[in-house]
Design an enzyme around this catalytic site. Structure first.
Site: not given
Length: 198
Positions: A113, A70
């Site tokens: 993301e 992440d």
């Protein structure tokens, strides 16, 4: 003679249209299987790949690693520099993940993301080193957007699954997600790894 020329012309036309059709089919397949922004696998193709990889792992007695990645503070980057900057950053991360993974590995944009890498692995140490090399590569990249250098880091949850481990793949993804959460909670820009042995 005219008949031969006509047959030859029809054959050439048929070959031409078959070639165009094959290219169009490949383009549609790529669009259906890849994330449009990063060029990585999309979630749908990832699910199919994962099932095949897990079946192969069990049959061949291989260990494997699941890395959940992440981008740290991605919302702040979007808010500061705009969504086009965020999109370009995601493209660059996609390139890095393609460079860092092997042909038989699976790198996927999991959503937003967040990314997942699934690969064959022989040990927790190998898994942790692989995750750490990706984290460092992203940390050290020179990402520049419209004259602004943007600092980028990743947090990674890295789960090694031994050949003896019997777990459902969804459980393994949840464990990797928990490791990612620990990496975020511990200050970000780090790898938290663990082994699933049985």
């Amino acid at each position: 003679m005219n008949i031969l020329l006509n047959v030859s012309g029809v054959a050439n036309s048929a070959h031409y249209y078959i070639t165009i059709t094959k290219k169009a089919h490949q383009t549609l397949t790529d669009l259906a299987m890849k994330d449009y922004l990063t060029g990585l696998m999309n979630r749908t193709s990832f699910d199919h790949f994962l099932l095949e990889l897990c079946e192969g792992r069990v049959k061949k007695g291989h260990g494997m690693s699941i890395l959940l990645l992440d981008l740290d503070h991605f919302k702040r980057i979007n808010d500061t520099y705009g969504h086009l900057c965020g999109d370009e950053l995601l493209r660059q991360i996609g390139i890095i993940l393609q460079e860092q993974t092997r042909k038989e590995d699976c790198a996927t944009r999991y959503g937003g993301e967040e990314f997942v890498i699934v690969s064959k692995s022989d040990s927790i140490e190998e898994t942790a080193l692989f995750a750490e090399s990706i984290r460092k590569r992203v940390r050290d990249m020179q990402f520049c957007y419209q004259g602004h250098f943007v600092s980028v880091t990743l947090s990674i949850g890295a789960l090694y699954i031994s050949p003896q481990a019997s777990t459902h793949i969804q459980e393994a993804l949840e464990l990797a997600d928990q490791l990612l959460y620990k990496a975020k909670s511990a200050g970000r820009n780090r790898v938290v790894s663990e082994q699933l042995a049985s």
